[in-house]
Design a protein around this motif. Structure first.
Motif, PDB file in Angstrom:
ATOM      1  N   ILE A 153       0.831  -1.206   0.000  1.00 35.27           N
ATOM      2  CA  ILE A 153       0.000   0.000   0.000  1.00 35.27           C
ATOM      3  C   ILE A 153       0.866   1.257   0.000  1.00 35.27           C
ATOM      4  CG2 ILE A 153      -1.658   1.329   1.369  1.00 35.27           C
ATOM      5  CD1 ILE A 153      -2.749  -1.311   2.445  1.00 35.27           C
ATOM      6  N   SER A 154       1.942   1.246   0.756  1.00 35.35           N
ATOM      7  CA  SER A 154       2.755   2.447   0.950  1.00 35.35           C
ATOM      8  C   SER A 154       3.374   2.971  -0.336  1.00 35.35           C
ATOM      9  CB  SER A 154       3.857   2.161   1.972  1.00 35.35           C
ATOM     10  OG  SER A 154       3.304   1.816   3.222  1.00 35.35           O
ATOM     11  N   LEU A 155       3.602   2.117  -1.328  1.00 42.79           N
ATOM     12  CA  LEU A 155       4.203   2.577  -2.583  1.00 42.79           C
ATOM     13  C   LEU A 155       3.307   3.563  -3.309  1.00 42.79           C
ATOM     14  CD1 LEU A 155       5.898  -0.640  -4.059  1.00 42.79           C
ATOM     15  CD2 LEU A 155       6.975   1.322  -2.939  1.00 42.79           C
ATOM     16  N   LEU A 156       2.023   3.560  -3.013  1.00 41.59           N
ATOM     17  CA  LEU A 156       1.119   4.516  -3.647  1.00 41.59           C
ATOM     18  C   LEU A 156       1.417   5.951  -3.226  1.00 41.59           C
ATOM     19  CD1 LEU A 156      -2.249   2.553  -3.367  1.00 41.59           C
ATOM     20  CD2 LEU A 156      -1.056   3.150  -5.489  1.00 41.59           C
ATOM     21  N   SER A 157       2.211   6.132  -2.170  1.00 44.88           N
ATOM     22  CA  SER A 157       2.579   7.474  -1.723  1.00 44.88           C
ATOM     23  C   SER A 157       3.635   8.107  -2.618  1.00 44.88           C
ATOM     24  CB  SER A 157       3.115   7.429  -0.289  1.00 44.88           C
ATOM     25  OG  SER A 157       2.141   6.960   0.606  1.00 44.88           O
ATOM     26  N   LEU A 158       4.146   7.357  -3.591  1.00 44.94           N
ATOM     27  CA  LEU A 158       5.217   7.829  -4.459  1.00 44.94           C
ATOM     28  C   LEU A 158       4.677   8.221  -5.827  1.00 44.94           C
ATOM     29  CD1 LEU A 158       7.821   5.058  -3.581  1.00 44.94           C
ATOM     30  CD2 LEU A 158       7.546   7.300  -2.510  1.00 44.94           C
ATOM     31  N   GLY A 159       5.446   8.980  -6.571  1.00 45.27           N
ATOM     32  CA  GLY A 159       5.037   9.378  -7.912  1.00 45.27           C
ATOM     33  C   GLY A 159       4.213  10.651  -7.918  1.00 45.27           C
ATOM     34  N   ASP A 160       3.765  11.033  -9.121  1.00 43.60           N
ATOM     35  CA  ASP A 160       3.025  12.288  -9.290  1.00 43.60           C
ATOM     36  C   ASP A 160       1.721  12.314  -8.505  1.00 43.60           C
ATOM     37  OD1 ASP A 160       5.026  13.131 -10.971  1.00 43.60           O
ATOM     38  OD2 ASP A 160       3.982  12.552 -12.825  1.00 43.60           O
ATOM     39  N   LEU A 161       1.089  11.164  -8.365  1.00 44.48           N
ATOM     40  CA  LEU A 161      -0.190  11.096  -7.638  1.00 44.48           C
ATOM     41  C   LEU A 161      -0.019  10.590  -6.211  1.00 44.48           C
ATOM     42  CD1 LEU A 161      -2.499   9.659 -10.470  1.00 44.48           C
ATOM     43  CD2 LEU A 161      -2.286  12.033  -9.708  1.00 44.48           C
ATOM     44  N   GLY A 162       1.212  10.562  -5.742  1.00 47.38           N
ATOM     45  CA  GLY A 162       1.459  10.046  -4.399  1.00 47.38           C
ATOM     46  C   GLY A 162       0.784  10.846  -3.306  1.00 47.38           C
TER      47      GLY A 162
END
Length: 232
Positions: free
Chosen positions: A58-67
């Motif tokens: 789940i935590s990887l969703l905090s990364l990137g342009d939409l993080g």
């Protein structure tokens, strides 16, 4: 003559309509926190390019342009649990679990906020360009993991505290549920099958947040009706 000290019941502690209404709203925050977190996770997990909900934490969703969406998800969910902790203290204190129950639910919320503010490190090929394996942990990645540990420890301890409360009140079904949810979450998180780890973590999260929601809803029903009676 000695005086008999009587601990007020939940409804007696919150008999004022205004206080009862405020407490109900605070407890409702703990009821909506879990579904909100999981719905936002699902919307991202199945729409963001390159994210595999069966493999990526789940935590990887905090990364990137939409993080920022998942960061906000962690922080808002944590704030809702902190609000719920305030409501729990209002309805439980100074009775059984009235001190440590709210504190531990509040610590759960604080752990989520820490996990949101301090993002994890890129890895497992997400986001695009990230290394395919486990990343080298940074200082903010380490603090993110601290937040996760705080969530797990606080939630587990809260279940045990509420187990003692329900057992003492003779509410055996709720007491058994406290133990069952701890066992379920630990088995789901600790089962040595890495291929299904992410899916099991999501299910364990649903169990954890669902338990807090169930306790908050149960106690919320004990509050008096804040609506004043109609004049005849």
């Amino acid at each position: 003559m000695s005086q008999l000290t009587v601990t007020p019941t939940a409804s007696q502690q919150t008999a004022t309509p205004g206080v009862s209404h405020q407490t109900a709203r605070l407890l409702a925050a703990g009821i909506v926190a879990g579904p909100l977190f999981l719905v936002l996770w699902a919307l991202q997990a199945f729409t963001r390019d390159g994210f595999d909900p069966g493999r990526h934490p789940i935590s990887l969703l905090s990364l990137g342009d939409l993080g920022w969406i998942q960061i906000a998800n962690f922080v808002v969910t944590g704030a809702l649990f902190v609000a719920c902790a305030v409501g729990l203290r209002r309805i439980l204190h100074p009775g059984p679990a009235g001190t440590w129950g709210p504190r531990l639910v509040g610590a759960l919320g604080a752990g989520l906020i820490v996990a949101g503010v301090f993002v994890t490190d890129a890895g497992a090929g997400f986001p695009a360009g990230a290394p395919p394996g486990a990343p080298e942990m940074s200082w903010h990645g380490a603090l993110h993991e601290v937040g996760y540990v705080v969530v797990m420890v606080s939630w587990t301890a809260a279940c045990l505290v509420f187990h003692r409360r329900f057992a003492g009140l003779g509410q055996r079904g709720w007491a058994r549920a406290c133990v069952a949810t701890v066992v379920a979450a630990l088995v789901l998180s600790g089962w040595p099958d890495l291929d299904s780890l992410t899916t099991r973590i999501v299910i364990a999260t649903a169990v954890q947040f669902g338990f807090v929601a169930a306790v908050a809803a149960h106690l919320r029903r004990e509050l008096p009706d804040p609506t004043p009676p109609r004049a005849e």
